[in-house]
Design an enzyme around this catalytic site. Sequence first.
Site, PDB file in Angstrom:
ATOM      1  N   HIS A 197     -33.627  64.320 -22.979  1.00  0.00           N
ATOM      2  CA  HIS A 197     -34.174  63.082 -22.411  1.00  0.00           C
ATOM      3  C   HIS A 197     -33.079  62.067 -22.089  1.00  0.00           C
ATOM      4  CE1 HIS A 197     -34.457  61.364 -26.613  1.00  0.00           C
ATOM      5  NE2 HIS A 197     -34.265  60.240 -25.985  1.00  0.00           N
TER       6      HIS A 197
ATOM      7  N   ASP B  36     -34.871  69.350 -27.407  1.00  0.00           N
ATOM      8  CA  ASP B  36     -34.414  68.151 -26.694  1.00  0.00           C
ATOM      9  C   ASP B  36     -32.887  68.056 -26.647  1.00  0.00           C
ATOM     10  OD1 ASP B  36     -34.246  65.720 -25.469  1.00  0.00           O
ATOM     11  OD2 ASP B  36     -35.670  64.711 -26.783  1.00  0.00           O
TER      12      ASP B  36
ATOM     13  N   SER C  71     -30.642  58.475 -30.042  1.00  0.00           N
ATOM     14  CA  SER C  71     -30.938  59.756 -29.419  1.00  0.00           C
ATOM     15  C   SER C  71     -29.650  60.423 -29.001  1.00  0.00           C
ATOM     16  CB  SER C  71     -31.820  59.562 -28.204  1.00  0.00           C
ATOM     17  OG  SER C  71     -33.137  59.512 -28.621  1.00  0.00           O
TER      18      SER C  71
HETATM   19  N1  ARG Z   1     -39.235  59.076 -28.239  1.00  0.00           N
HETATM   20  C1  ARG Z   1     -37.921  59.517 -27.904  1.00  0.00           C
HETATM   21  C2  ARG Z   1     -37.018  58.306 -27.622  1.00  0.00           C
HETATM   22  O1  ARG Z   1     -37.444  57.184 -27.731  1.00  0.00           O
HETATM   23  C3  ARG Z   1     -37.949  60.495 -26.783  1.00  0.00           C
HETATM   24  C4  ARG Z   1     -38.314  59.953 -25.459  1.00  0.00           C
HETATM   25  C5  ARG Z   1     -38.353  60.910 -24.304  1.00  0.00           C
HETATM   26  N2  ARG Z   1     -39.553  61.718 -24.243  1.00  0.00           N
HETATM   27  C6  ARG Z   1     -40.719  61.390 -23.644  1.00  0.00           C
HETATM   28  N3  ARG Z   1     -41.713  62.228 -23.736  1.00  0.00           N
HETATM   29  N4  ARG Z   1     -40.927  60.285 -22.991  1.00  0.00           N
HETATM   30  O2  ARG Z   1     -36.068  58.344 -26.922  1.00  0.00           O
HETATM   31  N1  ASP Z   2     -35.925  58.565 -29.023  1.00  0.00           N
HETATM   32  C1  ASP Z   2     -35.062  57.442 -29.372  1.00  0.00           C
HETATM   33  C2  ASP Z   2     -33.845  57.318 -28.475  1.00  0.00           C
HETATM   34  O1  ASP Z   2     -33.859  57.631 -27.326  1.00  0.00           O
HETATM   35  C3  ASP Z   2     -34.688  57.503 -30.790  1.00  0.00           C
HETATM   36  C4  ASP Z   2     -35.622  56.732 -31.628  1.00  0.00           C
HETATM   37  O2  ASP Z   2     -36.150  55.703 -31.169  1.00  0.00           O
HETATM   38  O3  ASP Z   2     -35.790  57.117 -32.780  1.00  0.00           O
HETATM   39  O4  ASP Z   2     -32.843  56.775 -28.834  1.00  0.00           O
END
Ligand code: ARG
Ligand code: ASP
Length: 690
Positions: A84, A221, A625
């Site tokens: 991502h 990921d 991330s």
């Molecule tokens: N929750 C994770 C973060 O905040 C992954 C985000 C990307 N994935 C998604 N399905 N939008 O970065």
């Molecule tokens: N998914 C998040 C990021 O992109 C990580 C988190 O918020 O825990 O940094």
Amino acid sequence: MKRLFLFAISSLLLVLPVKADEGMWLPALMSQRIADMQAKGFKLSAEDVYSINQASLKDAVVLFGGGCTGEVVSDEGLLFTNHHCGYSYIQRHSSVEHDYLKDGFWAMSRDEELPNRGLTVSFLDRMEDVTNAVLKGYSPSMTEEERQQLVRDNSAALIKEATADGKGLRASVEALFYGNQYYLFVYRVFRDVRLVGAPPSSIGKFGGDTDNWMWPRHTGDFSIFRIYADKDNNPADYSEDNVPYRPKKSFTISRAGVKNGDFTFVYGCPGSTKEYVMSEEVKYVSEVSDPQKIDLRTKRLDIMKKYMDADQAVRIQYSSKYANVSNAWKKWQGEAKGIIKMKTVKAKKEYEERFRQWAKGTRYEGLIEKLDVLYAERFPSYLAYENYTETVRAIEILSLASSVVSALDNNPESVKSLAESFFKDYYQPIDEEIFTAMLEAFDKNMDDGMKPQYFKDMLKKYGSVDSWRKDLYSKTIFTDKNKVLALKAEDVENVVKDPAYELYDAFFSWYYDTLRPVINRTSTEINLVYRDYMQGQMDFEKDKVFYPDANLTLRVAYGHVDGYSPADGITYEPVSTLKGIIEKDNPEIFDYDIPQTLRDIYAEGGHEDQPVCFLATNHTSGGNSGSPVINADGNLIGINFDRVWEGTMSDYVFDPDFCRNISIDIRYLLFNIEYIGHAEYLFNEMKFAD
Ligand code: ARG
Ligand code: ASP
């Protein structure tokens, strides 16, 4: 000031236990944490983690782009981060013919690696406490403006000195603890970073937005890049003559795996946390702002999804936009829920009451009351601002209109590339429907006094948002690529009369003239009170060890592999496997439709227990991330990519029972290189511990 500041430092020096695993620590202060880390299993020294004299783990960690982390895993600049984090770059290389998002991408040799305009990675050269230098010349008789000017001037001088050698150096001075301390961060920024590999989205984004922020998780990921440098190993713009960067340090990979209780440590760049704010702010976030923004985004996402489901080309165009909108949307839900469940507002109120009693007769008396008044002044304007960004700023042609006008003014040549990249991913029916839904919502959410006059006039003129939309979209040039491409500098006089630009400009001026002054003034004043309140909290709780809020600078969080219990009767194991992917696999459901190759490999047998993801108790945030997850020996065991939903309030309040970070097991990345990418040649440059 100075005395109090020294006190803060001395209280930081005491190694006292904080709540289990809470905290994002400054690498330069590792010596203060290392005893605790070692007691919990870590086998390396503080100098191994961070040193300015010798190569240390910090030299293998980068800020990836402007908001993720990455880690170097070979002596030839190979870099891991999340799928991502690489997503928008992978998307930019994709089209219906070469759909790297869908099919994945694997360079089979160096010349197949794809350059990415605008992508940088930054290595931290050093960080340094510069509080004294930044406040040099300060006297308590100064006004806050004078102090700010002094801080700016002294910081600028420090930055100039720190970046003197050129060669890609960038420096910044960051305020920690609301300006009770200042640190200088010096980075070396590399500008030629190429895509090496990415799994298909059905692996890299497996579970999609359904599983996002959730456990059990089975997302692969990761994506792989390579850093290039000039022949002297210095940062350089993209050039065919560049060569793979030779890092000071790269991670060794451990394939030994993880089990419950194992020590873990996450080294990365968390973006922003607010652990020390007052109850009023937490109340605003959980009871007002989050719910309203969630509601607005639900509407937007529903509209996008309807069109994406109907057409594969639209799905590709909007996949990255959708993921961006949905990510915070889902996080806010967990965050608001977590804050409410932990009764954080009540707990903070009680704390504030105790603080108030204690503060009587000290320089901290009256701070809580001051903050109350400032917040009451700030929130109506801030809420209007948040509504503006979530509604008007969500209309795509308005952003295009604004960028085009500023391009015509400053660099007319750039209009072409602007138009090309905008229209590649633009689908007008989505934009029109969002226009109506968002402006109707704005109308409903805001009191009349909080709406721009222009908006009220237009509604009066057209009678409804929808008739306004029809007229605007039939007249604007910003839905027509050829018309935008044909624009010349001298057209700007006409372009500013375009109804899309007019709307953009009316709202922007309203924000700029009406909301911004209140927001900025209260921000400054609130920050100023927080400087004292922060110091006050440190004096009030002398036995507590404080860590500075995240600000996208490099931090160390440590903890251990652990499951959790989200609700009565449910216990989560900390490890997921390929078996779970097969259980979720369903060709009918987009988020769970895995590549046929993966089904076939599984059917051959022997891969049931292939580890995929794991949970640990490290305190992480957005920006972490792509961060390396490291074991007791300092070797790479995973890549951090998410947190569990029940723990997303950790940006405001950390609950050791619920806050877990989610990582991809490094062995699943290796599995993908081998079985999905058939790019085993990459193993030759990696170093394995076992
Ligand atoms: N929750 C994770 C973060 O905040 C992954 C985000 C990307 N994935 C998604 N399905 N939008 O970065
Ligand atoms: N998914 C998040 C990021 O992109 C990580 C988190 O918020 O825990 O940094």
